[in-house]
Design a protein around this motif. Structure first.
Motif, short mmCIF file in Angstrom:
data_model
loop_
_atom_site.label_atom_id
_atom_site.label_comp_id
_atom_site.label_asym_id
_atom_site.label_seq_id
_atom_site.Cartn_x
_atom_site.Cartn_y
_atom_site.Cartn_z
N ILE A 68 -1.88 2.09 11.37
CA ILE A 68 -0.50 2.40 11.81
C ILE A 68 -0.36 3.31 12.84
O ILE A 68 -1.72 3.76 13.11
N ASP A 102 -3.78 11.13 -1.32
CA ASP A 102 -4.51 10.37 -0.06
C ASP A 102 -4.64 11.63 1.04
O ASP A 102 -5.51 11.76 1.72
N VAL A 119 4.56 8.05 6.83
CA VAL A 119 3.38 6.79 6.62
C VAL A 119 3.75 5.79 5.81
O VAL A 119 3.75 4.73 6.39
N ASN A 120 4.69 6.15 4.70
CA ASN A 120 4.82 4.88 3.97
C ASN A 120 6.03 4.07 4.56
O ASN A 120 6.03 3.05 4.30
N GLU A 125 -7.18 4.64 9.17
CA GLU A 125 -7.62 4.14 7.93
C GLU A 125 -6.33 3.23 7.39
O GLU A 125 -6.64 2.35 6.69
N TYR A 126 -5.04 3.51 7.62
CA TYR A 126 -4.10 2.78 7.32
C TYR A 126 -3.47 1.71 8.50
O TYR A 126 -2.51 1.09 8.24
N ILE A 155 -5.49 8.95 9.47
CA ILE A 155 -4.53 8.40 8.87
C ILE A 155 -4.24 6.99 9.71
O ILE A 155 -4.28 5.85 8.91
N GLU A 156 -4.01 6.90 10.81
CA GLU A 156 -3.75 5.98 11.66
C GLU A 156 -4.96 4.94 11.69
O GLU A 156 -4.77 3.69 11.40
N LEU A 200 3.96 1.60 6.40
CA LEU A 200 3.51 0.76 5.41
C LEU A 200 4.17 -0.26 4.51
O LEU A 200 3.92 -1.23 4.11
N ILE A 238 0.89 -1.17 0.07
CA ILE A 238 -0.17 0.03 -0.02
C ILE A 238 0.67 1.12 -0.03
O ILE A 238 1.71 1.34 0.77
N GLN A 239 0.50 2.15 -0.90
CA GLN A 239 1.52 3.48 -0.79
C GLN A 239 0.45 4.78 -0.55
O GLN A 239 -0.55 4.69 -0.98
N PHE A 240 0.73 5.37 0.53
CA PHE A 240 0.14 6.61 0.84
C PHE A 240 0.65 7.92 -0.12
O PHE A 240 1.99 8.08 -0.22
#
Length: 91
Positions: free
Chosen positions: A59, A10, A79-80, A56-57, A53-54, A83, A4-6
């Motif tokens: 993290i 996004d 973020v990335n 949804e992803y 962000i946390e 991920l 997955i890439q932020f």
């Protein structure tokens, strides 16, 4: 497992959902290296953005990842990093 890439898109979406946008700032423009403070996002708006962000992803971001003196590029990189498969193992 697919990676997955932020992306900047996004981040723009989540910023708008979490805190809206200052009418004097064009989020569609070249904002990657502009601090969030200059973009009109203060600490509370960044905390809300980080929380979204946390969730949804899946993290956890550090407080330093959400300082108002960082740029969108810095946040996207943070973020990335989490991920990526290596980041996920380190978490």
């Amino acid at each position: 497992m697919p990676s997955i890439q932020f992306t900047l898109d996004d981040l723009r979406r989540i910023l708008l959902e979490a805190a809206g946008a200052d009418e004097n700032v064009d989020l569609a423009g070249d904002i990657l290296d502009t601090t969030f403070e200059v973009l009109g996002y203060e600490s509370i708006a960044l905390l809300e953005t980080g929380g979204r962000i946390e969730r949804e992803y899946g993290i956890v971001l550090d407080d330093d990842d959400l300082a108002d003196d960082i740029t969108p590029r810095d946040l996207i990189d943070a973020v990335n990093a989490q991920l990526s498969p290596a980041g996920a193992r380190a978490a």
